[in-house]
Design an enzyme around this catalytic site. Structure first.
Site, PDB file in Angstrom:
ATOM      1  N   GLU A   1      -5.631  -7.100  -1.846  1.00 33.97           N
ATOM      2  CA  GLU A   1      -6.306  -6.991   0.053  1.00 33.97           C
ATOM      3  C   GLU A   1      -8.710  -6.724  -0.961  1.00 33.97           C
ATOM      4  O   GLU A   1      -8.680  -5.798  -1.392  1.00 33.97           O
ATOM      5  CB  GLU A   1      -6.084  -6.193  -0.106  1.00 33.97           C
ATOM      6  CG  GLU A   1      -4.383  -6.686   0.900  1.00 33.97           C
ATOM      7  CD  GLU A   1      -4.584  -5.648   1.919  1.00 33.97           C
ATOM      8  OE1 GLU A   1      -4.977  -5.120   2.254  1.00 33.97           O
ATOM      9  OE2 GLU A   1      -3.229  -5.470   1.799  1.00 33.97           O
TER      10      GLU A   1
ATOM     11  N   GLU B   1       0.807  -1.156   0.183  1.00 27.61           N
ATOM     12  CA  GLU B   1       0.422   0.000   0.257  1.00 27.61           C
ATOM     13  C   GLU B   1       0.742   1.297   0.116  1.00 27.61           C
ATOM     14  O   GLU B   1       0.879   1.940   1.008  1.00 27.61           O
ATOM     15  CB  GLU B   1      -0.915  -0.090   1.412  1.00 27.61           C
ATOM     16  CG  GLU B   1      -2.419  -1.000   0.811  1.00 27.61           C
ATOM     17  CD  GLU B   1      -3.107  -1.161   2.090  1.00 27.61           C
ATOM     18  OE1 GLU B   1      -4.287  -1.486   1.579  1.00 27.61           O
ATOM     19  OE2 GLU B   1      -2.829  -0.717   3.138  1.00 27.61           O
TER      20      GLU B   1
END
Length: 369
Positions: A269, A164
């Site tokens: 995710e 991320e």
């Protein structure tokens, strides 16, 4: 009653022969339905039992394999306390994945602990390095860990450079938020060194760059585009409680990313609740109807339907560039531990794929080809 809170959770556990005989090689047109099982090294130490649809205990990876899942994502930390998520743990679990015919997505955090848009702390061993030395360390470390997996016959199908990384990573060397918005060149140079190492160590591995938000990722890849970075897949997180609940927007965003940057896209995710209830005394990340897609209730059937819809969305990305999704922490059921209470602790048990009796839920069928 447990207090439910909502905040941005940037999730990110774990863990031989030549790569040519690996059982984890998939055809190039494979659609991936995966699970992030990075908590398993820790949970297995508590003797957590996972029950199949008949209610009988069955080894977790046996159930994962039987479900039709074909990919497992494992995060890698540089020098973690206690060895959790370190290279030895990843290598050990990768061998188990190979025995079950499961491909590996290696998620390198480039940190000693969790990395996400708000936390990108370099490993302690790198924090006093010059910029050039840092880039060289990234190269050598990346090459070493990927080579180690190749040597033991468990080559990764995918390698994710950072976790991320909306804000960059390895702060402040590669930070691009706040007062560092002119630092994209440094970030690109770091990523390029990691990519070089992956290509040299594992030419067949696909390289993923990961942004935390499906609908807001375009700026990130536009900023990096002038640097012509070598990568294959745009990886994204999609959690409805933190992002759009309009699945048409998700489809449009994925289509645009794939077409504008000529890359495959994967949701690396995601998760969805099967209930708003709880099974321990630790706060959960999701707990009311305002946090989910209205069409899909927080029920076992709603959880499965959400994943089926995600599959449909990705398969509708033009030119077959939507290549799959990964369910984050499906195994993080309530368990005896030290998460935040003196009894049990999971902030995720109502989004797991096993219910409060640890019996597998209908959503497991969403992994069938």
């Amino acid at each position: 009653m447990k207090k439910i809170i909502s905040f941005i959770f940037f999730a990110g556990i774990f863990y031989g022969c030549s790569s040519s005989d690996s059982a984890t090689t998939a055809p190039p047109d494979t659609f991936y339905r995966g699970m992030d099982l990075s908590f398993q090294h820790e949970l297995s130490g508590y003797g957590v039992l996972y029950r199949n649809a008949t209610g009988n205990p069955e080894p977790l990876l046996d159930q994962v394999q039987a479900s039709g899942a074909n990919l497992v994502r494992l995060k890698l930390w540089h020098t973690p306390d206690g060895g959790l998520n370190g290279l030895n743990a990843v290598k050990a679990y990768a061998l188990e994945l190979k025995q079950h015919g499961l491909s590996l997505l290696l998620d390198i955090h480039y940190s000693d602990t969790w990395a996400d848009p708000a936390h990108q702390t370099p490993p302690a061993a790198w924090q006093s390095l010059t910029t050039e030395a840092l880039r060289e360390s990234v190269y050598q470390y990346t090459k070493n860990v990927v080579t180690a997996l190749e040597i033991q016959g468990t080559p990764p199908a995918f390698v994710q450079i950072g976790n991320e990384t909306d804000s960059g990573f390895l702060w402040n060397y590669g930070k691009v938020w706040d007062d560092f918005d002119d630092n994209w060149g440094n970030l690109a140079a770091i990523i390029a060194k990691a990519a070089q190492a992956i290509r040299e160590a594992s030419p067949s591995a696909k390289i993923i760059l990961h942004h935390s938000n499906v609908e807001n990722a375009r700026y990130y890849f536009e900023e990096l585009q002038p640097y012509a970075i070598d990568f294959d897949v745009i990886g994204l997180s999609y959690y409805p409680q933190f992002q759009t609940k309009n699945l048409t927007t998700v489809q449009t965003s994925l289509n645009a990313l794939a077409q504008n940057f000529d890359k495959d896209v994967m949701i690396v995710e995601t998760a969805y609740p099967f209930t708003f209830g709880y099974d321990d005394n630790l706060t959960n990340y999701i707990g009311d109807a305002s946090q989910i897609v209205p069409t899909y209730p927080a029920t076992p059937a709603g959880q499965k339907a959400f994943l089926d819809k995600l599959t449909e969305i990705l398969k509708n990305v033009p030119d077959r560039k939507g290549i799959g999704w990964v369910y984050w922490a499906p195994d993080w059921v309530a368990f005896p531990g030290n998460e935040a209470t003196s009894t049990t602790g999971s902030a995720w048990e109502n989004q797991a794929l096993w219910n409060f009796d640890h019996v597998v839920l209908p959503a497991i069928n969403a992994f069938q080809p």
